[in-house]
Design an enzyme around this catalytic site. Sequence first.
Site, PDB file in Angstrom:
ATOM      1  N   ARG A 166     -50.629 -37.752 -91.962  1.00 51.11           N
ATOM      2  CA  ARG A 166     -50.319 -36.962 -93.226  1.00 51.11           C
ATOM      3  C   ARG A 166     -51.042 -37.466 -94.256  1.00 51.11           C
ATOM      4  O   ARG A 166     -51.905 -36.626 -95.105  1.00 51.11           O
ATOM      5  CB  ARG A 166     -48.736 -37.441 -93.734  1.00 51.11           C
ATOM      6  CG  ARG A 166     -48.379 -36.517 -94.692  1.00 51.11           C
ATOM      7  CD  ARG A 166     -46.918 -36.980 -94.984  1.00 51.11           C
ATOM      8  NE  ARG A 166     -45.983 -36.545 -93.986  1.00 51.11           N
ATOM      9  CZ  ARG A 166     -44.618 -36.969 -94.015  1.00 51.11           C
ATOM     10  NH1 ARG A 166     -44.189 -37.396 -94.990  1.00 51.11           N
ATOM     11  NH2 ARG A 166     -43.960 -36.854 -92.879  1.00 51.11           N
ATOM     12  N   HIS A 196     -48.719 -26.906 -87.702  1.00 48.54           N
ATOM     13  CA  HIS A 196     -47.984 -27.839 -88.572  1.00 48.54           C
ATOM     14  C   HIS A 196     -46.541 -27.841 -88.926  1.00 48.54           C
ATOM     15  O   HIS A 196     -46.074 -27.019 -89.791  1.00 48.54           O
ATOM     16  CB  HIS A 196     -48.685 -27.604 -89.772  1.00 48.54           C
ATOM     17  CG  HIS A 196     -48.741 -29.090 -90.928  1.00 48.54           C
ATOM     18  ND1 HIS A 196     -49.439 -30.327 -90.585  1.00 48.54           N
ATOM     19  CD2 HIS A 196     -48.279 -29.088 -91.952  1.00 48.54           C
ATOM     20  CE1 HIS A 196     -49.164 -31.018 -91.441  1.00 48.54           C
ATOM     21  NE2 HIS A 196     -48.344 -30.288 -92.548  1.00 48.54           N
ATOM     22  N   TYR A 227     -48.897 -13.514-103.199  1.00 49.68           N
ATOM     23  CA  TYR A 227     -49.587 -13.033-104.202  1.00 49.68           C
ATOM     24  C   TYR A 227     -51.083 -13.224-104.292  1.00 49.68           C
ATOM     25  O   TYR A 227     -51.920 -12.484-104.519  1.00 49.68           O
ATOM     26  CB  TYR A 227     -49.303 -13.030-105.503  1.00 49.68           C
ATOM     27  CG  TYR A 227     -47.931 -12.793-105.932  1.00 49.68           C
ATOM     28  CD1 TYR A 227     -47.331 -11.357-105.831  1.00 49.68           C
ATOM     29  CD2 TYR A 227     -47.026 -13.650-106.487  1.00 49.68           C
ATOM     30  CE1 TYR A 227     -46.009 -10.978-106.136  1.00 49.68           C
ATOM     31  CE2 TYR A 227     -45.473 -13.209-106.672  1.00 49.68           C
ATOM     32  CZ  TYR A 227     -45.273 -12.099-106.676  1.00 49.68           C
ATOM     33  OH  TYR A 227     -43.773 -11.538-107.028  1.00 49.68           O
TER      34      TYR A 227
END
Length: 821
Positions: free
Chosen positions: A31, A77, A121
């Site tokens: 991570r 993931h 978007y």
Amino acid sequence: MAKEAEIKNLSLASVMDERFSRYSKAIIQERALPDVRDGLKPVQRRILYSMNKDGNTYDKGFRKSAKSVGNVMGNFHPHGDSSIYDAMVRMSQSWKLREPLIDMHGNNGSMDGDPPAAMRYTEARISKIAGEMLRDIDKGTVDWVLNFDDTEYEPTVLPARLPNLLINGATGISAGYATEIPPHNLGEVIDALLYLQGHADATLDDLMKFVQGPDFPTGGIIQGIDGIKQAYKDGHGKIMIRSRSTIEDLRGGKKLVKVTEIPYEVNKSQLVKQIDEIRINKKVDGIAEVRDDSDRTGLMISIELKRDAEVKGILNYLYKNTDLQVSYNFNVVAIKDMRPQRLGLKDILATYLDYQRSVITKRTKFDLDKAQERQHIVEGLIKALSILDEVISTIRSSSNRKDARDNLMSEYDFTEKQADAIVALQLYRLTNTDVTKLKKENADLAAKIAEFKSILANPEELDHVLADELRDLEEEYRSPRRSTIEAEIENIKISKKVVVPDEQVMVMVSRDGYLKRSSIRSYKASELTDNGLKDEDRPVFIKQLSTRDSLFIFTDAGNLVYRPVFELDDVKWKDTGDHISQLSGIDSNEKVLASFAFPNLKEQGNFVITTKSGHIKQTEFEKLLPGRTYKSRATVYEKLKDELDSVVDVEYIPNGDASDILIMTEQGLALRYSLSEVSVNGARTTGAKAISLSKDDVVVNAQLVNENSPLALVFQNGNFKKIKTNEIPVTSRARKGVKVLRDLKTRKNLLANFVRINPDDQILTIYTDRLNGHDVILEEHGFSNRTSNGNPEVDVKIDGVPVSINHQPVATESDEITSLV
């Protein structure tokens, strides 16, 4: 039969240790920390691989970010979509990465800390330079592991044909580890790699001829070459990053500071807010307006200054108190050999070179195998074309494809692969196949195979290939350095003129230790006696000062309290103010003996200090300068002989002022001698013997005088007289002195105090042990001879025994240093 549950007795410490160790290892490797080889964290690596696998590359159209995030989350993931999208957005931000790895259409955030638009978007694709990170990934160059649900494979590291760890840096925090690696210039890093490739024993100084230091995407000025060198040596160092600014002249004598580059990771809107708050709160005198003039052409923070403002001083204040200048701490930690390590510059470069040699070796083996396979097929096709009619006849006489393949192998000695290739050829291909082309292809394949074998057999040839590829990358992607590096960290000094506006205020210090400042308006609106003090207290110092002046307050216990005038509480003239014991931790019973105001702390004069026990010294002004703890601790300016001793007088003389010192005792002895006989001593000393005292005698006061100074004396019986200084002869230090009174036969005649009469004195005030004040009009008294006992002035039965005589507390607006004691 079902297996019964087994209960184990384990200590909580061992369970926590084992579980937390596993958890720590997982977050460190999976991570938070980048791999030293490709400079990527797992989520970044998975994003790039998934988008590349889906064909979402720089040479094709943009795709919805939500689609890419969904593919990464579903295949590689198994975490929240927000963490994946946040990582994708950061890789697209040109002010965070020196070479962005993601191209994004739409709102991807801003330097003002604005969040990006939702992933539904925006559109994204991997950038051209990110393609270099994935180049050759399909040629067996990296290791692969199964994904979280064992449905497909993912790479453990990318081929990383780009030295990404240094170029884009990294930041992250995990359990017990953190990393902070700054971005660097691609061209400089590649130059260093090429040099190290040919000089394995290169020193850090050699490499720093190429890698000058970090190169932040936001530019700025980096200060501290020693910090850079330390970081490149052991992975830990500190530098300062300063904004880049220019100064322009405006009409009316005003200046405009244009900030065009700010430090890395600084929030621009917060920076503008910090500067504007300083302007609003008037912490700096001279800022008229602050505005953000950034537009599509670039960053611009405009700081408009007032007429005749001190530009350098204001900038220094902003550097020290805002994010116009910040410190940056290197902490170069990355995963190497499956564990986190702190790495230096040479370690990173050498590891990257070794990794790229491995990548090129694996790629070359892959290409060699493919070329040999193809050459084998081509040789079979050439042989088949030379006996084409027989081959066709054999195939026609065969019953099926397998039979045809077997017949070709048995009759013409074709290998299985060659026979499969011949059988797979369509009929029209047989008629159009040109043996000349096949022979040319065979020759080309032979040359490639020889080249691949040479690379694998000769490390120097492999390094030559690596060097050529690095040079190609440099030629394609090199860009000019954005950050400027300065060798030294500038020691910022903030001028008081900048921090403190030059305002005129009234300052008062009282005998009991109260001090305050008030506006001129508040002072003029009040009566002088309406000063907020208790009836038994009285002013020692009243003067109109600048807020930039400095105040030295001397107590009778040998303590010095320093305060800049601007630090005093601004209160109404009618208010009492603060007590010095609250400000400097001194005894509340100490009395203020004298106060002096100075326009700066560069005076060259001396303080003359006299004690009750008959000691005197001069102490240089510079020896009493305030230290860092002046706000919480008073300075000792006189080491008293014992707890019954006290200071009776403090005078200040600028250098070059010659005068005499006059000392008088309670039993009426006066000694006058040149000040040159008084030695200069440090602050924590007692001084030399001022006057020779009898066992029961003490010094009541000391004054600086000249030949024509008039003196006022008050006796404990209430008498008062004026004499001239020239009646007291000049002798030398440490003598007994001459009498200034006539002894009485029936009772003791003792001197209470004396003072030098200043030219502007019209009234002196006598204070008694009952805290009463009695004014003496000087013109009503003529001069007496030295041994006279004066005339009655104070009724001791009614008002008390006189203890001191002082100047009238009249405020002055002159620049002369004044003490009212």
